[in-house]
Scaffold this active site. Structure first.
Site, PDB file in Angstrom:
ATOM      1  N   ASP A  88      52.245   2.589  39.711  1.00 35.95           N
ATOM      2  CA  ASP A  88      51.563   1.539  40.426  1.00 35.95           C
ATOM      3  C   ASP A  88      51.120   2.476  41.577  1.00 35.95           C
ATOM      4  OD1 ASP A  88      54.167   1.769  41.729  1.00 35.95           O
ATOM      5  OD2 ASP A  88      53.630   0.215  42.998  1.00 35.95           O
ATOM      6  N   GLU A 152      56.760   0.584  43.209  1.00 35.75           N
ATOM      7  CA  GLU A 152      57.282   1.384  44.480  1.00 35.75           C
ATOM      8  C   GLU A 152      56.550   1.276  45.819  1.00 35.75           C
ATOM      9  OE1 GLU A 152      57.840   4.527  47.228  1.00 35.75           O
ATOM     10  OE2 GLU A 152      55.772   4.155  46.209  1.00 35.75           O
TER      11      GLU A 152
HETATM   12  N1  BES Z   1      54.865   8.863  47.965  1.00 33.34           N
HETATM   13  C1  BES Z   1      55.057   8.180  48.895  1.00 33.34           C
HETATM   14  C2  BES Z   1      56.153   8.770  49.977  1.00 33.34           C
HETATM   15  C3  BES Z   1      55.816   9.926  50.517  1.00 33.34           C
HETATM   16  C4  BES Z   1      54.599  10.641  50.631  1.00 33.34           C
HETATM   17  C5  BES Z   1      56.815  10.777  50.673  1.00 33.34           C
HETATM   18  C6  BES Z   1      54.295  11.910  51.167  1.00 33.34           C
HETATM   19  C7  BES Z   1      56.923  12.024  51.280  1.00 33.34           C
HETATM   20  C8  BES Z   1      55.333  12.525  51.469  1.00 33.34           C
HETATM   21  C9  BES Z   1      55.433   6.697  48.336  1.00 33.34           C
HETATM   22  O1  BES Z   1      54.649   6.247  47.360  1.00 33.34           O
HETATM   23  C10 BES Z   1      54.999   5.699  49.435  1.00 33.34           C
HETATM   24  O2  BES Z   1      54.075   5.771  49.848  1.00 33.34           O
HETATM   25  N2  BES Z   1      56.166   5.217  50.298  1.00 33.34           N
HETATM   26  C11 BES Z   1      56.002   4.193  51.069  1.00 33.34           C
HETATM   27  C12 BES Z   1      57.235   3.181  51.386  1.00 33.34           C
HETATM   28  C13 BES Z   1      57.314   1.980  50.325  1.00 33.34           C
HETATM   29  C14 BES Z   1      58.376   1.085  50.632  1.00 33.34           C
HETATM   30  C15 BES Z   1      55.769   1.345  50.148  1.00 33.34           C
HETATM   31  C16 BES Z   1      55.666   4.865  52.336  1.00 33.34           C
HETATM   32  O3  BES Z   1      56.302   5.741  52.873  1.00 33.34           O
HETATM   33  O4  BES Z   1      55.054   4.291  53.374  1.00 33.34           O
HETATM   34 MN    MN Z   2      54.475   7.778  45.732  1.00 35.45          MN
HETATM   35 MN    MN Z   3      52.655   5.640  48.273  1.00 36.20          MN
END
Ligand code: BES
Ligand code: MN
Ligand code: MN
Length: 457
Positions: A88, A152
């Site tokens: 996603d 995610e």
């Molecule tokens: N891939 C990201 C997280 C990420 C990005 C980790 C860059 C380390 C470096 C992930 O898809 C993401 O965006 N996570 C969200 C949290 C989620 C609960 C919506 C975030 O970090 O905001």
């Molecule tokens: Mn991600």
């Molecule tokens: Mn992300």
């Protein structure tokens, strides 16, 4: 390994075309309008798993978007790597700021531009292609289970149950994830930690209806003004967060740990220039790398209220709202921080407004050990394909499910990401370098090889 190199070389154009095909499917999990596309993307991922050589692959329905699960078991006695990723993507807005369409992937200057190019379609697809390379050259050194979810970006709220319900099926020795970034291709790095998250929404209500701002303005509190004052008070003059108890469980790092974090290559001048800011900002007493890696933060993600349409309308709005998230560090507990926020925000509301505070999703921080067999296998894989030892870093982002892998399945995770901080994930013009995509496919088989060899010997 020559066979891997040859196979990848021979098929590299198709590997790229196939990724572009996935990027054309707008699998936006947050927006119900795209539900059909999310399902279509899940199907495409499943077909790719089978084509890559999985013995089986299935769509696992959940209360939300489906999880795609596939596996190739060559010998139950051998170690098993559980790969996790997500198909996603974030919404593409604001669409007018994209140079080319978010779901019309284009390659410019060696970079693939599309929503999801880096986060996470480009990165999760490297695993499917790496599996193909190993399977088709008959060199798979271990069993591979691969779980690609579709929620995610909206908090993985149904994945916890899936882990609970499928403990046996998901049995493995390690979880491998490519959904993080590296410092640069010249300075390959491995993230050894992720921050947690507590996501809140607040609503401040003043008068019982929108009012004429001339007839009533100046005599009735404007909830937009009050909301701004309340939000502004959440940081003090040193940019510390003012919520009582917020820092209680935060561990201070030792001087040696802080020194290690700050020894990573980082050019503050370049950083500011690249972001178009004259000066950096943050909590007093900490460097930029510490502020994003090991310190908790509080950010307004969105704020609205009153008239925002074309032209001008003189109105004193009845309501003002904001979405506020806090990034957390190890030991802070997402649910506890949400409660502290709620209690504090309610307590600072002046009498002339009422506030409603609700918690959205959250997740816990993780630190992944850098002295484990799995980390060492990842470091050796990087050393093999980059010719350099990776630098361990602490990432600022969150992947809440990683903490649950440990809690529910008892599994540690290795974060072997190939993105770059300036890949514009969640932003317009998201990109992923073709070079990084190929480098990932080249590197991942070595992780399997070195990890399996270390466990078997
Ligand atoms: N891939 C990201 C997280 C990420 C990005 C980790 C860059 C380390 C470096 C992930 O898809 C993401 O965006 N996570 C969200 C949290 C989620 C609960 C919506 C975030 O970090 O905001
Ligand atoms: Mn991600
Ligand atoms: Mn992300």
């Amino acid at each position: 390994m020559q066979a891997w190199k040859d196979y990848q070389n021979e098929h590299k154009d198709r590997f790229l075309e196939e990724l572009l095909g996935l990027l054309r499917i707008p699998s936006v999990s947050a927006d119900s309008k795209y539900k059909g596309d999310v399902a279509k993307c899940a199907d495409a991922v499943k077909e790719h798993m089978l084509k890559a050589g999985c013995d089986s692959a299935e769509i696992c329905p959940t209360a939300g978007h489906p999880i795609v699960y596939g596996e190739k078991i060559i010998d139950p006695k051998l170690p098993t790597v559980l790969v996790y990723g997500h198909y996603d993507v974030q919404p593409a807005d604001p669409i007018n700021l994209w140079t080319s369409g978010p779901f019309d992937p284009q390659i410019r200057d060696g970079k693939i531009y599309a929503r999801g190019a880096c986060d996470d379609k480009g990165q999760m697809f490297m695993h499917i292609k790496a599996l193909e390379v190993m399977a088709k050259t008959n060199t798979l050194p271990c069993n591979v289970k691969i779980m690609i979810e579709g929620e995610e970006e909206v908090g993985s709220s149904n994945l916890g149950k899936f882990l609970e319900d499928n403990k046996q099926k998901l049995k493995a020795d390690i979880v491998l994830v490519s959904d993080t970034s590296m410092i640069s291709m010249e300075h390959p790095s491995i993230e050894s930690g992720l921050r947690g998250l507590a996501y809140m929404e607040v609503e401040v209500t003043g008068p019982n209806r929108d009012l004429h701002s001339g007839v009533y303005g100046g005599a009735v509190a404007n909830p937009a003004t009050i909301l701004c004052q309340m939000i502004a008070s959440l940081h003090d003059e040193n940019n510390h967060i003012t919520i009582p108890g917020f820092y209680d469980k935060v561990q201070e790092l030792t001087d040696a740990e802080r020194k290690a974090i700050n020894s990573a290559p980082f050019d503050l001048g370049e950083y500011k220039k690249e972001l178009g800011v004259k000066s950096e900002w943050g909590e007093k007493g900490y460097t930029t790398l510490e502020r994003t890696g090991i310190r908790p933060t509080l950010e307004v993600n969105g704020i609205w209220g009153g008239y925002i349409g074309e032209g001008a309308k003189t109105v004193l709005p009845s309501k003002a709202n904001a979405k506020i998230s806090m990034r957390l560090v190890p030991n802070q507990v997402s649910g506890e921080i949400s409660d502290l926020f709620k209690k504090h925000f309610e307590s600072i509301a002046p009498d002339y407004v009422t506030v409603k505070v609700t918690a959205h999703h959250g997740g816990e921080a993780v630190v992944t050990p850098t002295d484990s067999v799995a980390y060492k296998a990842a470091a050796k894989a990087i050393q093999t394909t980059f010719g350099k030892d990776p630098i361990p870093t602490r990432g600022g982002g969150s992947i809440p499910i990683v903490a649950l892998f440990e809690k529910t399945l008892g599994l540690k995770t290795v974060l072997l990401g190939f993105g770059l901080d300036n890949d514009n994930i969640h932003s317009p013009d998201e990109k992923y370098d073709v070079f990084n995509y190929y480098k990932g496919i080249e590197t991942l088989p070595y992780f399997h090889k070195f990890f399996a060899e270390a466990l078997v010997s």
